[in-house]
Design an enzyme around this catalytic site. Structure first.
Site, PDB file in Angstrom:
ATOM      1  N   ARG A 217       0.787  -1.358  -0.083  1.00  0.00           N
ATOM      2  CA  ARG A 217       0.047  -0.104   0.011  1.00  0.00           C
ATOM      3  C   ARG A 217       0.828   1.345   0.094  1.00  0.00           C
ATOM      4  O   ARG A 217       1.681   1.568   1.030  1.00  0.00           O
ATOM      5  CB  ARG A 217      -0.905   0.081   1.245  1.00  0.00           C
TER       6      ARG A 217
ATOM      7  N   ASP B 254      -3.468   2.670  13.988  1.00  0.00           N
ATOM      8  CA  ASP B 254      -2.578   3.457  12.928  1.00  0.00           C
ATOM      9  C   ASP B 254      -3.416   4.842  12.854  1.00  0.00           C
ATOM     10  O   ASP B 254      -4.111   5.119  13.677  1.00  0.00           O
ATOM     11  CB  ASP B 254      -2.550   2.565  11.787  1.00  0.00           C
TER      12      ASP B 254
END
Length: 548
Positions: free
Chosen positions: A173, A453
């Site tokens: 990603r 996150d």
């Protein structure tokens, strides 16, 4: 057509107009003249289009701030109603029932590849603080992992990869279109962070992965519309030309993690139809995007974060629409993250964590998802067992969900719930703890039994801004009224000040956060962002200015 570039190509000089404004161990082996030539070429070709798309985001948000609401597009009705399917899914990605995600440091890369998950999403975005050292280390780790040579020794342990046949399939990603890479300057401007992440990985690994029928494969984040997807498609087309790869070799999965993108799922699949294999419910960022997109709409203020679960009608509608859309087009419908961390030293907490994960994965499997995410290797077996029991084949494309009929209002439906003192103070604490760690270079942070996150920090600070800047519509004088906690006390800046003032001593007494050097800086940044008249688009934009 420009010359085809290969990893072993040499060039006499660094490309004109390019400057590297950082130094990290091992960067010279990655930033070869040919690699830099590719980055320079891609920047010059696509940066004007990226800036146009970012400007279009701002213009669209201004319309929402003026009272408009997201809606399905009239000009793309033919795409939504058309009978078309995406390209066939490669064999390596047919079964994705359990995916593990995490940052790109060597230890995490080895543990994730060895975890028993079907796939590992190596994350340069929300779980990596983009210091120059972290980015270079991550690219080196992934290059060595693809080459089969990655090893790590630390904490008295040796970490070694399992044989290739036993490893998870790698997906990468990159960062989203909105993020710059300030250490790579071309013609006086920083290049796109996502372009840097994706193109540098492809430059060093695409040939080897293509030879193994392993892509390369990517997750694309933070898209808001089909035009942004089309821009990624053009970039991938060009990289394949430049690296002499087979057309369509690079496959992608798109995270539907913004509210505007939920109205363009068909269109995003169509824009990437020759290389897309699925959509993913990026639900934490999706909640953040709901807040940000509707920040001016007082009738759509969300309750505290812990009450915004997938059973809330707007989230249930989003996930079920994603399943129906993907399966109609022959694509995977991936479920969301289970961020819980096993705690073998606390049996009660451990049992509660496993119970929450089990309930969430049961919901996803029964709804028709083709796979799910976990953040910790200890949750892989649990998630796998649930999907194994309910998904005997590699996926559930036969679950068409024709019972689902989602309207625009379903995707926008206000949520019921409250704001408690614990919820308010919890948002402050989580945001400060995460931000302090991020500024220290750690983008994946264990907090209260969850592997957090950037998405959790974004929800937390966006909710604080929303609560503090929206008067209660029940008050006659909306400029003087406040939202209220469930005990009747006002949600105001005095409440925020009390939370921030008391936080340093609370964190100092917590051994799990000992050593965080930038708590005061994180507090100051959160205070600044919550006092601003306009909700900042991303927490990581002002924070990025403070690293390196």
């Amino acid at each position: 057509m420009s010359a085809v570039l290969k990893p072993n190509d040499e060039a006499s000089d660094q490309p004109g107009g390019l400057c590297i404004a950082g130094q990290a161990e091992g960067q010279d082996a990655l930033l070869t003249p040919a690699a830099l030539a590719l980055l320079t070429h891609l920047h010059r070709r696509f940066e004007p289009q990226r800036q146009l798309r970012l400007a279009a985001r701002q213009a669209r948000q201004a319309e929402f701030d003026d009272g408009a609401l997201p809606a399905f597009r009239d000009d793309t009705r033919a795409i939504r109603e058309g009978d078309w399917r995406v390209a066939p899914i490669p064999a390596a990605l047919l079964d994705r029932r359990v995916e593990i995600t995490g940052p790109v440091d060597p230890k995490m890369v080895i543990n994730a590849l060895n975890s028993g998950a079907n796939c590992y999403m190596a994350d340069f975005e929300d779980s990596t603080a983009p210091t120059w050292a972290n980015l270079i280390q991550g690219q080196r780790a992934l290059r060595d992992a693809v080459g089969g040579t990655l090893e790590f020794d630390g904490n008295g342990k040796q970490y070694r990869m399992k044989p290739e046949a036993e490893r998870a399939v790698l997906l990468v990603r990159p960062r989203g279109w909105h993020l710059d890479e300030k250490h790579v300057i071309v013609d006086g401007a920083p290049i796109s962070g996502g372009l840097f992440d994706l193109a540098l990985f492809a430059f060093h690994n695409a040939s080897a992965l293509t030879a193994k029928d392993r892509g390369p494969y990517f997750y694309l984040p933070k898209l808001q519309c089909m035009e942004e997807a089309a821009l990624w498609n053009a970039v991938l087309d060009e990289i394949e030309v430049q690296l002499n790869l087979p057309q369509g070799a690079m496959k992608v999965t798109v995270l539907i993690e913004t509210l505007p993108a939920a109205f363009e799922m068909d269109e995003i699949l169509h824009a990437l139809r020759s290389r897309i294999v699925g959509l993913n419910c990026g639900r934490w960022d999706y909640i953040f995007s709901y807040i940000k997109t509707l920040r001016a709409h007082r009738d759509r203020v969300l309750p505290e974060r812990g009450q915004v679960t997938m059973t809330q009608p707007f989230l249930k509608a989003y996930s079920e629409l994603l399943i129906r859309t993907c399966h109609r087009r022959g694509a995977h419908a991936m479920g969301g993250m289970a961020a819980q961390i096993p705690n073998p030293r606390d049996a009660e907490a451990n049992a509660a964590a496993f119970a929450r994960v089990e309930a969430d994965k049961l919901r996803e499997a029964n709804a028709g998802h083709d796979g799910t995410w976990v953040a910790h290797p200890g949750m892989v077996a649990l998630a796998r067992g649930i999907f194994d029991a309910r998904m005997p084949g590699p996926h559930q494309h036969d679950v068409r969900r024709e019972d689902v009929n989602v309207s625009a209002e379903d995707l926008l439906k206000p949520s019921l719930g409250t704001i408690t003192a614990a919820g308010f103070y919890g948002n402050v604490e989580v945001c400060v703890r995460y931000l302090a760690a991020w500024l220290d270079g750690n983008g994946c942070v264990p907090i209260h039994g969850m592997m957090e996150d950037a998405a959790t920090a974004e929800i937390s600070r966006a909710q604080l801004w929303q609560w503090l800047h929206h008067a209660d519509p029940r008050d006659q004088d909306s400029r003087g009224g406040h939202l209220h906690l469930d005990d009747g006390s006002p949600v105001d800046f005095a409440l925020l000040d009390r939370a921030l003032i008391g936080l340093p001593s609370k964190l100092a007494a917590d051994p799990t956060v000992a050593g965080l050097a930038r708590v005061d800086e994180a507090i100051a940044l959160l205070a600044d962002l919550t006092h601003r008249d306009t909700l900042a688009d991303f927490l990581t934009l002002p924070a990025y200015e403070r690293i390196d």
